[in-house]
Scaffold this active site. Structure first.
Site, short mmCIF file in Angstrom:
data_model
loop_
_atom_site.label_atom_id
_atom_site.label_comp_id
_atom_site.label_asym_id
_atom_site.label_seq_id
_atom_site.Cartn_x
_atom_site.Cartn_y
_atom_site.Cartn_z
CD GLU A 109 7.70 0.30 36.47
OE1 GLU A 109 8.56 -0.07 35.66
OE2 GLU A 109 7.58 1.47 36.88
CB THR A 160 11.14 -3.67 31.77
OG1 THR A 160 11.55 -3.12 33.03
CG2 THR A 160 12.40 -3.92 30.95
CE LYS A 188 11.96 3.85 33.40
NZ LYS A 188 11.75 2.40 33.29
#
Length: 216
Positions: free
Chosen positions: A43, A72, A132
Site C-alpha cells: 500500500e 491515505t 480499517k
C-alpha cells in the site's frame, strides 16, 4: 482483477505493507526489498512524494505478482487517480461520505478508516469491503475481539500498532488482514540504504503471519 479476486488475495496474503516513502526512488527500492522478503501486499500512501507515479511504475514492474494499492486517500479525486495509476485496492484513514462514495464508484476494493462501533457500521454502510481500524495502537487486539461479538460479519484490518511481536494476537482476535508500517519497513532504514535488513525483516514478518494464521 475482479474485486472478489482482490479480496480473496488480501485474505490469502494477510499482510499489507503501508509505505510512506521518503522519495519516489527510495519507495521503489523499499518495495523491491519487501518483495524479496516475501511481502506481496503493498500500500503506497498519498503522503509519499509523487505517489500515483510511484504506483504506476510499480504496476508496470510487478503487475499481478504483487497486490498493489493506495492509502491515505483524503480527497474524492484521489480515488480516480489511484485507479488510473493501477491500484487494486484503496484505503482512507477516516470515514467521510463524499470520499467514500468516490472510492466505491471506482469498483476497486474499498477500505475505509474507522475506530468506534458507530464509525465501523457507517463505513460498512458507505461501501467499505473491509473496515480499517485506525489507529490500531489505541485499542489493541482485545478491542477487535470485542467487536466480533456484535459485528461478526464485518471484515476488519488494523493499521498502526501492528508489529512482529503482536501480529499473532491480532489474528487470534479475528482480523481479516493486518496493515504494518514502520514496524515492517522503517523509512529510516531506506534512507540509510539498509535494504538487506528490510528484506530480512519482511521475511521474518511473513513467517510470523503464516504461523499466526495456522494457529488461529
Amino acid at each position: 482483477m475482479s474485486k472478489e479476486h482482490t479480496l480473496s488475495r488480501i485474505r490469502e496474503i494477510g499482510l499489507l505493507s503501508v509505505l510512506r516513502g521518503p522519495s519516489p526512488e527510495l519507495t521503489i527500492k523499499m518495495v523491491d526489498a519487501l518483495v524479496a522478503g516475501g511481502v506481496l501486499g503493498i500500500e503506497i500512501t498519498y503522503t509519499t512524494p509523487n505517489a500515483p507515479q510511484v504506483v504506476k511504475k510499480l504496476d508496470d514492474k510487478y503487475g499481478d505478482h504483487i497486490l498493489l494499492g493506495m492509502g491515505t486517500l483524503t480527497k474524492p479525486e484521489h480515488a480516480t487517480q489511484a485507479k488510473e495509476a493501477g491500484a487494486r485496492f484503496i484505503v482512507s484513514p477516516h470515514c467521510e461520505a463524499e470520499l467514500a462514495n468516490a472510492m466505491d464508484a471506482t469498483g476497486l476494493v474499498v477500505m475505509i478508516g474507522a475506530l468506534t462501533p458507530s464509525e465501523i457500521v457507517q463505513a460498512r454502510s458507505l461501501g467499505a469491503d473491509v473496515v480499517k481500524i485506525f489507529p490500531g495502537s489505541l485499542v489493541g487486539p482485545g478491542y477487535i475481539k470485542a467487536l466480533r461479538g456484535p459485528f461478526p460479519d464485518i471484515p476488519v484490518m488494523p493499521t498502526g500498532g501492528v508489529n512482529i511481536d503482536n501480529v499473532a494476537d491480532w489474528f487470534a482476535a479475528g482480523v481479516f488482514a493486518v496493515g504494518a508500517g514502520s514496524a515492517l519497513c522503517p523509512g529510516a532504514w531506506a534512507k540509510e540504504g539498509r535494504f538487506n535488513e528490510i528484506t530480512e525483516r519482511a521475511n521474518a514478518f511473513v513467517m510470523e503471519v503464516k504461523k499466526a494464521r495456522t494457529v488461529s
